[in-house]
Write a protein that holds these residues in place. Structure first.
Motif, short mmCIF file in Angstrom:
data_model
loop_
_atom_site.label_atom_id
_atom_site.label_comp_id
_atom_site.label_asym_id
_atom_site.label_seq_id
_atom_site.Cartn_x
_atom_site.Cartn_y
_atom_site.Cartn_z
N ALA A 39 0.84 -1.20 0.00
CA ALA A 39 0.00 0.00 0.00
C ALA A 39 0.88 1.25 0.00
O ALA A 39 0.59 2.23 -0.70
CB ALA A 39 -0.93 0.00 1.21
N LEU A 40 1.95 1.22 0.77
CA LEU A 40 2.86 2.38 0.80
C LEU A 40 3.46 2.62 -0.59
O LEU A 40 3.61 3.76 -1.03
CB LEU A 40 3.99 2.15 1.82
N GLN A 41 3.77 1.52 -1.28
CA GLN A 41 4.32 1.67 -2.64
C GLN A 41 3.26 2.24 -3.59
O GLN A 41 3.57 3.04 -4.46
CB GLN A 41 4.86 0.34 -3.14
N ALA A 42 2.02 1.82 -3.37
CA ALA A 42 0.94 2.31 -4.24
C ALA A 42 0.74 3.82 -4.10
O ALA A 42 0.36 4.49 -5.07
CB ALA A 42 -0.37 1.58 -3.93
N ILE A 43 0.99 4.36 -2.91
CA ILE A 43 0.83 5.82 -2.76
C ILE A 43 2.12 6.56 -3.08
O ILE A 43 2.21 7.78 -2.91
CB ILE A 43 0.29 6.23 -1.36
N GLY A 44 3.15 5.81 -3.52
CA GLY A 44 4.37 6.46 -4.02
C GLY A 44 5.49 6.61 -3.02
O GLY A 44 6.44 7.36 -3.28
N VAL A 45 5.42 5.91 -1.89
CA VAL A 45 6.51 6.03 -0.91
C VAL A 45 7.76 5.32 -1.43
O VAL A 45 7.70 4.19 -1.91
CB VAL A 45 6.07 5.45 0.47
N LYS A 46 8.86 6.02 -1.35
CA LYS A 46 10.14 5.50 -1.84
C LYS A 46 11.23 5.74 -0.81
O LYS A 46 11.04 6.51 0.14
CB LYS A 46 10.53 6.21 -3.14
N ARG A 47 12.37 5.11 -1.05
CA ARG A 47 13.55 5.26 -0.18
C ARG A 47 13.81 6.74 0.14
O ARG A 47 13.76 7.58 -0.77
CB ARG A 47 14.75 4.66 -0.92
N GLY A 48 14.07 7.03 1.40
CA GLY A 48 14.45 8.38 1.81
C GLY A 48 13.27 9.30 2.11
O GLY A 48 13.46 10.36 2.73
N MET A 49 12.08 8.91 1.70
CA MET A 49 10.91 9.77 2.02
C MET A 49 10.59 9.66 3.52
O MET A 49 10.94 8.68 4.17
CB MET A 49 9.69 9.32 1.23
N LYS A 50 9.89 10.66 4.01
CA LYS A 50 9.49 10.63 5.42
C LYS A 50 8.02 10.22 5.54
O LYS A 50 7.17 10.75 4.81
CB LYS A 50 9.67 12.02 6.04
N VAL A 51 7.76 9.30 6.46
CA VAL A 51 6.39 8.83 6.67
C VAL A 51 6.04 8.97 8.16
O VAL A 51 6.69 8.36 9.02
CB VAL A 51 6.22 7.35 6.24
N ALA A 52 5.02 9.76 8.45
CA ALA A 52 4.58 9.94 9.84
C ALA A 52 3.74 8.75 10.27
O ALA A 52 3.00 8.17 9.47
CB ALA A 52 3.78 11.23 9.96
N LEU A 53 3.86 8.40 11.54
CA LEU A 53 2.99 7.37 12.12
C LEU A 53 2.85 7.63 13.61
O LEU A 53 3.71 8.26 14.21
CB LEU A 53 3.51 5.96 11.83
N PRO A 54 1.75 7.14 14.19
CA PRO A 54 1.59 7.35 15.64
C PRO A 54 2.63 6.55 16.42
O PRO A 54 2.96 5.43 16.03
CB PRO A 54 0.17 6.85 15.92
N ASN A 55 3.09 7.12 17.52
CA ASN A 55 4.05 6.42 18.36
C ASN A 55 3.40 5.24 19.06
O ASN A 55 4.08 4.37 19.59
CB ASN A 55 4.61 7.41 19.39
N LEU A 56 2.07 5.20 19.07
CA LEU A 56 1.32 4.09 19.64
C LEU A 56 0.68 3.31 18.49
O LEU A 56 -0.32 3.75 17.90
CB LEU A 56 0.22 4.61 20.57
N THR A 57 1.25 2.18 18.15
CA THR A 57 0.70 1.30 17.13
C THR A 57 1.38 -0.04 17.25
O THR A 57 2.25 -0.24 18.10
CB THR A 57 0.87 1.89 15.71
N PHE A 58 0.98 -0.99 16.39
CA PHE A 58 1.68 -2.27 16.33
C PHE A 58 2.96 -2.06 15.50
O PHE A 58 2.99 -1.25 14.57
CB PHE A 58 0.78 -3.34 15.70
N TRP A 59 3.98 -2.79 15.84
CA TRP A 59 5.30 -2.64 15.23
C TRP A 59 5.28 -2.76 13.70
O TRP A 59 6.10 -2.16 13.01
CB TRP A 59 6.23 -3.70 15.87
N ALA A 60 4.33 -3.51 13.16
CA ALA A 60 4.27 -3.70 11.70
C ALA A 60 4.12 -2.37 10.97
O ALA A 60 4.63 -2.21 9.85
CB ALA A 60 3.12 -4.63 11.32
N THR A 61 3.41 -1.42 11.58
CA THR A 61 3.23 -0.11 10.94
C THR A 61 4.59 0.54 10.73
O THR A 61 4.88 1.10 9.66
CB THR A 61 2.36 0.81 11.85
#
Ligand SMILES: Cc1ncc(COP(=O)(O)O)c(C=O)c1O
Length: 378
Positions: free
Chosen positions: A70-92
């Motif tokens: 899914a991340l690849q589908a939205i265009g995430v690539k090496r070196g990009m920054k992706v925000a996520l909550p500090n509270l989540t399952f490790w897979a995120t």
């Protein structure tokens, strides 16, 4: 007769209803050598799409793979920054790092336990992240879901919604993923819709995403021995699909049982003077209908682990989802994760969180016993 030990989760309650049908279906799969893909996989994708009010669902091998593609589908690539909550399952977190992107850890709102819009705003001002993993946890979602989506649109931040835990959650009158651009599901057996093995899926709105994601999950194929992408092997098989189709037949009963158990705990805790004084029980914000995935509470003056240990001695299985945040995991530093702010709300919650038993088919007497044990532990 008082019940024996109470498990945190008992998957056999649902199995009792589907076992005979599943065995017959699995026999048919063997007879048809329906192992990878096949008509049952297509049928599961269709049923999921209808249940979630999304146009397209692509199945895959697990919820972590779903995040990766899914991340690849939205265009995430090496070196990009992706925000996520500090509270989540490790897979995120893992999915971001596996793609060579840089996680930006953002604190939660202490009331709904989902990423804080204010913190997200200031994290974007400071770090200009390219994408967001919008995670729906605990059986509900953020009170500010629509504002968060709108904020990301305004700032041109792409979103993957991690819906591993949110099958059956409704937000403002619709299934929560109905308007998600690209979102994921997990069918890990303990989920609200759980499989007979690992499984996952991606939901999406556009045909372009479907073509890309179907290819990516199947070695990047454009034809049997021609490749449009460097892909992955993440496919669902007939046995898993047959099982999921039977589970999906029971969704109304599953949701009814889980939602009423979650509401029961809340009602009983808030109406009991002794418990209400010290126990905070969390739940869905206004406008959100929960799926009853988890009971979530914190207790004044107690660390979560001491409560879980004491409950265990009394024969009550309790859990801690989650006992630690992303930022304190040893690999987070090596991955170059960016920590935004002091993350104090997520850290404080993790130290205290306790989950009482909650699963499809949990009985009144089991909940009563779990709650009595909690009262005696305080
Ligand atoms: C929030 C969240 N994201 C991702 C996953 C990963 O899913 P899976 O275990 O199917 O890989 C899970 C569950 O396990 C989860 O709870």
């Amino acid at each position: 007769m008082p019940p024996g030990p109470i498990p945190f989760i008992d998957l056999k309650r649902l199995l009792a209803h589907i076992r005979t049908d599943v065995i017959a279906d699995w026999t048919a799969c063997l007879d048809n050598t329906e192992f990878v893909g096949g008509p049952r996989v297509a049928a599961v994708e269709k049923k999921l799409a209808a249940a979630l009010s999304v146009p397209i669902v692509v199945s895959c091998a697990n919820g972590t793979d779903a995040l990766l593609v899914a991340l690849q589908a939205i265009g995430v690539k090496r070196g990009m920054k992706v925000a996520l909550p500090n509270l989540t399952f490790w897979a995120t977190f893992e999915a971001v790092v596996q793609l060579g992107a840089v996680p930006v850890l953002v604190d939660i709102d202490p009331d709904d336990l989902h990423v804080s819009l204010e913190e997200l705003r200031s994290a974007h001002d400071a770090h200009r992240f390219d994408a967001l993993m919008l995670v729906h946890l605990f059986g509900w979602t953020s009170a500010r879901l629509l504002e968060i989506r709108a904020f990301c649109k305004e700032r041109d931040v792409a979103i993957v919604e991690d819906g591993a835990q949110c099958f059956g959650v409704e937000a403002f009158g619709k299934p929560v993923l109905a308007e998600a651009g690209v979102a994921t599901l997990s069918f890990y057996p303990a989920k609200v819709v759980g499989g007979a093995m690992d499984g996952g899926a991606i939901t999406m709105q556009s045909k372009e995403h479907e073509t890309f994601l179907r290819s990516l999950c199947n070695h990047g194929r454009s034809d049997h021995y021609s490749y449009a992408h460097v892909g992955w092997n993440s496919r669902m098989g007939g046995l898993q699909a047959a099982f999921l189709l039977r589970v999906l037949e029971h969704v109304p009963a599953i949701l009814e049982s889980r939602r009423s158990a979650a509401a029961w705990y809340r009602e009983r805790i808030t109406s009991d003077a002794t418990l209400a004084k010290r126990v905070r029980v969390f739940g869905p914000p206004a406008g959100i209908v929960e799926n009853g995935y988890l009971n979530v509470l914190t207790i004044d003056g107690k660390r979560g682990q001491e409560v879980v240990d004491a409950l265990k001695v009394k024969g009550v299985g309790a859990a801690r989802t989650y006992p630690e945040t992303m930022d304190v995991q040893p690999p987070a530093k090596a991955a170059g994760a960016i920590v935004h702010g002091d993350l104090r709300h997520s850290k404080a919650f993790c130290e205290k969180v306790v989950n009482l038993p909650l699963f499809y088919g949990i009985r009144d007497d089991e909940r009563e016993t779990a709650l009595a044990a909690l009262t005696s532990v305080l």
